[in-house]
Design a protein around this motif. Structure first.
Motif, PDB file in Angstrom:
ATOM      1  N   LEU A  34       1.559  21.135 -10.424  1.00 51.83           N
ATOM      2  CA  LEU A  34       1.113  20.144 -11.405  1.00 51.83           C
ATOM      3  C   LEU A  34       2.137  19.014 -11.538  1.00 51.83           C
ATOM      4  N   VAL A  35       3.419  19.358 -11.614  1.00 52.20           N
ATOM      5  CA  VAL A  35       4.470  18.348 -11.738  1.00 52.20           C
ATOM      6  C   VAL A  35       4.489  17.437 -10.510  1.00 52.20           C
ATOM      7  N   LEU A  36       4.430  18.013  -9.317  1.00 55.62           N
ATOM      8  CA  LEU A  36       4.448  17.196  -8.094  1.00 55.62           C
ATOM      9  C   LEU A  36       3.219  16.292  -8.011  1.00 55.62           C
ATOM     10  N   THR A  37       2.065  16.839  -8.351  1.00 55.95           N
ATOM     11  CA  THR A  37       0.827  16.049  -8.292  1.00 55.95           C
ATOM     12  C   THR A  37       0.883  14.869  -9.255  1.00 55.95           C
ATOM     13  N   VAL A  38       1.293  15.119 -10.483  1.00 50.56           N
ATOM     14  CA  VAL A  38       1.357  14.047 -11.488  1.00 50.56           C
ATOM     15  C   VAL A  38       2.429  13.028 -11.118  1.00 50.56           C
ATOM     16  N   ALA A  39       3.602  13.512 -10.695  1.00 49.72           N
ATOM     17  CA  ALA A  39       4.685  12.593 -10.315  1.00 49.72           C
ATOM     18  C   ALA A  39       4.277  11.716  -9.137  1.00 49.72           C
ATOM     19  N   GLY A  40       3.620  12.318  -8.178  1.00 50.25           N
ATOM     20  CA  GLY A  40       3.151  11.545  -7.030  1.00 50.25           C
ATOM     21  C   GLY A  40       2.055  10.560  -7.417  1.00 50.25           C
ATOM     22  N   ALA A  41       1.156  10.981  -8.298  1.00 52.60           N
ATOM     23  CA  ALA A  41       0.058  10.112  -8.717  1.00 52.60           C
ATOM     24  C   ALA A  41       0.565   8.887  -9.472  1.00 52.60           C
ATOM     25  N   PHE A  42       1.675   9.030 -10.175  1.00 52.34           N
ATOM     26  CA  PHE A  42       2.242   7.892 -10.893  1.00 52.34           C
ATOM     27  C   PHE A  42       2.757   6.808  -9.942  1.00 52.34           C
ATOM     28  N   ARG A  43       2.920   7.137  -8.672  1.00 53.91           N
ATOM     29  CA  ARG A  43       3.366   6.132  -7.698  1.00 53.91           C
ATOM     30  C   ARG A  43       2.253   5.146  -7.358  1.00 53.91           C
ATOM     31  N   PHE A  44       1.032   5.511  -7.649  1.00 55.55           N
ATOM     32  CA  PHE A  44      -0.125   4.657  -7.349  1.00 55.55           C
ATOM     33  C   PHE A  44      -0.571   3.956  -8.622  1.00 55.55           C
ATOM     34  N   HIS A  45      -0.157   2.751  -8.810  1.00 51.85           N
ATOM     35  CA  HIS A  45      -0.499   2.017 -10.038  1.00 51.85           C
ATOM     36  C   HIS A  45      -1.915   1.530 -10.004  1.00 51.85           C
TER      37      HIS A  45
END
Length: 131
Positions: free
Chosen positions: A120-131
């Protein structure tokens, strides 16, 4: 247009980890059986080691070491750990898998919950890279 390698590698590895953890919680015996099967099969040991080495190398190579970018550093470190684990798996599977069999027996739910949280942490952190 540049591809956001760090974001994509975090999201994809995160989703895989998240759903692997969910699967482990849903069917704990399946994960214990998988480890036992790999422990018994030299062919599976080599195949699992090779697959983890390839995925780890892709994650490691796709992410630069930029101290100002925490996620890219975490992903690069994870890729390096995956490659190291793959080599250990291939060389010392009999010893290494016994460690996991013992841990799954006593702390299975904890490992599965940790896996879900990490995913969950990796998915959310990675998703925040896509504005």
């Amino acid at each position: 247009m540049a591809i956001e390698y760090t974001g994509w590698s975090a999201v994809l590895l995160g989703l895989y980890t998240l759903f692997a953890g969910i699967g482990a919680l849903r069917n704990p015996r399946a994960w214990q059986t998988m480890i036992e099967e790999v422990n018994r099969s030299p062919a599976l040991q080599l195949l699992c080691g090779l697959l983890e080495l390839l995925v780890g190398a892709l994650v490691y190579l796709a992410n630069p070491w930029v101290p100002a970018d925490l996620l890219s550093c975490v992903m690069k470190a994870m890729g390096g750990v995956m490659m190291l684990e793959a080599l250990v798996l291939v060389a010392f599977c009999d010893i290494y898998s016994q460690f996991w069999v013992k841990n799954f027996t006593h702390m299975f739910r904890g490992w599965a919950l940790f896996t879900v949280a990490l995913g969950l942490v990796l998915t959310v952190a990675g998703a925040f890279r896509f504005h």
